[in-house]
Scaffold this motif. Sequence first.
Motif, PDB file in Angstrom:
ATOM      1  N   ILE A 278      -8.315  14.744 -14.426  1.00 58.04           N
ATOM      2  CA  ILE A 278      -7.258  13.921 -15.015  1.00 58.04           C
ATOM      3  C   ILE A 278      -7.728  13.485 -16.406  1.00 58.04           C
ATOM      4  O   ILE A 278      -8.697  12.725 -16.527  1.00 58.04           O
ATOM      5  N   THR A 279      -7.076  13.961 -17.431  1.00 58.89           N
ATOM      6  CA  THR A 279      -7.458  13.617 -18.800  1.00 58.89           C
ATOM      7  C   THR A 279      -6.694  12.384 -19.284  1.00 58.89           C
ATOM      8  O   THR A 279      -5.712  11.952 -18.667  1.00 58.89           O
ATOM      9  N   GLN A 280      -7.133  11.860 -20.410  1.00 58.27           N
ATOM     10  CA  GLN A 280      -6.438  10.733 -21.015  1.00 58.27           C
ATOM     11  C   GLN A 280      -5.027  11.139 -21.444  1.00 58.27           C
ATOM     12  O   GLN A 280      -4.088  10.330 -21.366  1.00 58.27           O
ATOM     13  N   ASP A 281      -4.857  12.384 -21.863  1.00 59.99           N
ATOM     14  CA  ASP A 281      -3.526  12.872 -22.242  1.00 59.99           C
ATOM     15  C   ASP A 281      -2.576  12.860 -21.039  1.00 59.99           C
ATOM     16  O   ASP A 281      -1.388  12.527 -21.177  1.00 59.99           O
ATOM     17  N   ILE A 282      -3.078  13.228 -19.875  1.00 63.42           N
ATOM     18  CA  ILE A 282      -2.247  13.233 -18.669  1.00 63.42           C
ATOM     19  C   ILE A 282      -1.860  11.806 -18.291  1.00 63.42           C
ATOM     20  O   ILE A 282      -0.709  11.538 -17.912  1.00 63.42           O
ATOM     21  N   LEU A 283      -2.804  10.887 -18.398  1.00 63.88           N
ATOM     22  CA  LEU A 283      -2.476   9.483 -18.115  1.00 63.88           C
ATOM     23  C   LEU A 283      -1.370   8.998 -19.047  1.00 63.88           C
ATOM     24  O   LEU A 283      -0.449   8.291 -18.616  1.00 63.88           O
ATOM     25  N   SER A 284      -1.458   9.380 -20.308  1.00 67.42           N
ATOM     26  CA  SER A 284      -0.422   8.988 -21.272  1.00 67.42           C
ATOM     27  C   SER A 284       0.914   9.645 -20.944  1.00 67.42           C
ATOM     28  O   SER A 284       1.977   9.022 -21.037  1.00 67.42           O
TER      29      SER A 284
ATOM     30  N   GLU B  18      -6.263   2.625 -13.120  1.00 70.60           N
ATOM     31  CA  GLU B  18      -6.154   1.897 -11.859  1.00 70.60           C
ATOM     32  C   GLU B  18      -4.978   2.403 -11.019  1.00 70.60           C
ATOM     33  O   GLU B  18      -5.071   2.493  -9.794  1.00 70.60           O
ATOM     34  N   GLN B  19      -3.896   2.775 -11.681  1.00 70.53           N
ATOM     35  CA  GLN B  19      -2.722   3.250 -10.949  1.00 70.53           C
ATOM     36  C   GLN B  19      -2.932   4.613 -10.300  1.00 70.53           C
ATOM     37  O   GLN B  19      -2.184   4.993  -9.406  1.00 70.53           O
ATOM     38  N   THR B  20      -3.963   5.335 -10.739  1.00 68.61           N
ATOM     39  CA  THR B  20      -4.246   6.630 -10.118  1.00 68.61           C
ATOM     40  C   THR B  20      -4.943   6.480  -8.769  1.00 68.61           C
ATOM     41  O   THR B  20      -5.153   7.473  -8.061  1.00 68.61           O
ATOM     42  N   ASN B  21      -5.308   5.255  -8.403  1.00 67.70           N
ATOM     43  CA  ASN B  21      -5.947   5.044  -7.099  1.00 67.70           C
ATOM     44  C   ASN B  21      -5.065   5.556  -5.961  1.00 67.70           C
ATOM     45  O   ASN B  21      -5.563   5.951  -4.906  1.00 67.70           O
ATOM     46  N   ALA B  22      -3.760   5.552  -6.189  1.00 70.00           N
ATOM     47  CA  ALA B  22      -2.819   5.942  -5.132  1.00 70.00           C
ATOM     48  C   ALA B  22      -2.989   7.395  -4.698  1.00 70.00           C
ATOM     49  O   ALA B  22      -2.603   7.761  -3.584  1.00 70.00           O
ATOM     50  N   ILE B  23      -3.574   8.236  -5.580  1.00 70.76           N
ATOM     51  CA  ILE B  23      -3.689   9.658  -5.230  1.00 70.76           C
ATOM     52  C   ILE B  23      -5.089  10.024  -4.760  1.00 70.76           C
ATOM     53  O   ILE B  23      -5.345  11.191  -4.451  1.00 70.76           O
ATOM     54  N   THR B  24      -5.986   9.058  -4.668  1.00 70.24           N
ATOM     55  CA  THR B  24      -7.374   9.373  -4.341  1.00 70.24           C
ATOM     56  C   THR B  24      -7.509  10.107  -3.012  1.00 70.24           C
ATOM     57  O   THR B  24      -8.296  11.043  -2.876  1.00 70.24           O
TER      58      THR B  24
ATOM     59  N   PHE C 209       0.815  -1.208   0.000  1.00 72.76           N
ATOM     60  CA  PHE C 209       0.000   0.000   0.000  1.00 72.76           C
ATOM     61  C   PHE C 209       0.855   1.269   0.000  1.00 72.76           C
ATOM     62  O   PHE C 209       0.372   2.337  -0.348  1.00 72.76           O
ATOM     63  N   CYS C 210       2.102   1.155   0.410  1.00 74.07           N
ATOM     64  CA  CYS C 210       2.969   2.331   0.548  1.00 74.07           C
ATOM     65  C   CYS C 210       3.877   2.542  -0.651  1.00 74.07           C
ATOM     66  O   CYS C 210       4.362   3.659  -0.881  1.00 74.07           O
ATOM     67  N   THR C 211       4.132   1.504  -1.408  1.00 74.57           N
ATOM     68  CA  THR C 211       5.112   1.578  -2.489  1.00 74.57           C
ATOM     69  C   THR C 211       4.461   2.005  -3.802  1.00 74.57           C
ATOM     70  O   THR C 211       3.369   1.538  -4.134  1.00 74.57           O
ATOM     71  N   MET C 212       5.128   2.895  -4.536  1.00 75.03           N
ATOM     72  CA  MET C 212       4.622   3.338  -5.828  1.00 75.03           C
ATOM     73  C   MET C 212       5.775   3.460  -6.818  1.00 75.03           C
ATOM     74  O   MET C 212       6.943   3.481  -6.434  1.00 75.03           O
ATOM     75  N   THR C 213       5.426   3.541  -8.084  1.00 76.26           N
ATOM     76  CA  THR C 213       6.440   3.729  -9.110  1.00 76.26           C
ATOM     77  C   THR C 213       6.893   5.190  -9.113  1.00 76.26           C
ATOM     78  O   THR C 213       6.222   6.069  -8.556  1.00 76.26           O
TER      79      THR C 213
END
Length: 329
Positions: A225-231, A238-244, A195-199
């Motif tokens: 958060i747009t699709q361009d930002i994800l790219s 799913e990886q954005t869950n860390a900032i929720t 839960f603590c580790t991220m890329t």
Amino acid sequence: MYLKQADAEKLYQLIEANSQIIIHRHQRPDPDAIGSQLGLKTLIQERFPNKKVLAAGSTSQGLKWLGKMDNVTEADYEGALVIVTDTANQPRIDGHHYNKGAHLVKIDHHPPVDQYGDLQIVYPEASSTCEIIAEISRVLADELPMSANTARLLYAGLIGDTGRFLHDSTTPLTFEVASRLAQTGINLFEISDHFCTMTLNQAKFQAYVLEQLQVSQAGVGQVMITQDILSQFQLTEEQTNAITGLPGTIEGIDAWIIIIEQNVSQGEAWRCRLRSKGPIINTVAAQFGGGGHPKASGVNIHSRENLAKLLTEMDKATTSYRAEQAPSS
């Protein structure tokens, strides 16, 4: 101790009577969804090794460290006991054919908005569905004994839904359950470390979110958060869950929305994660066809007009909350 002995016994009778069991959970799974699904599967398999127990649904790349789903076919449902964990309403169930078994059981801790199933084991006072399953094991004792394999999965779901015991859904019973799970010898550090580790890209993305964070006068934070930002950050949704939970660490923010643009072929769509440190927000989500917990909900929005309305309703909820919290003169 909220769990009724009769609920646990009815569940056990169904498990004992059925040779084939299929377990579902909700779409876009979180640790409680996966933990309760696979935890219950392991709990049953270790007690009844000759039964066929399957976990249905899509694979979560971010939670694959907890385990994987099974290949479930429509034919598997014939005469099967189907159990759905951590899923308030039927449209959110991940996987098909869940209603084609011989029996359907719902085990959940969300507010009861959809009363489906022949047996419903629903306790909104529970911190998590994993907590309920751990309590079922305690009540049934020798019939469904707890092992370290099961405890690892349930503990992951427990700390996931309580924010590592920081959310106000955490109760004294939650700590009792965590203690019992820990006593099986599970590696608490290994579970918490996930839960603590991220890329590195996720860490850089956190900085972006803080830079882009907007806060209304009512104390509602929002990030688009747009699709361009994800790219740009090479991240999946799913990886954005860390900032929720990140906006909730900022002083002056009582509620917030993470707005994620969806990749759709026609029109526009956004997945909105609603979070709160006080205001009740599942009623706001319900106005737009969403739902969830009082302080953690989600909704899909399909027009900019409704997106603006959602933000307005969040402001209203936060304004009302602040008025209620203000000291009376």
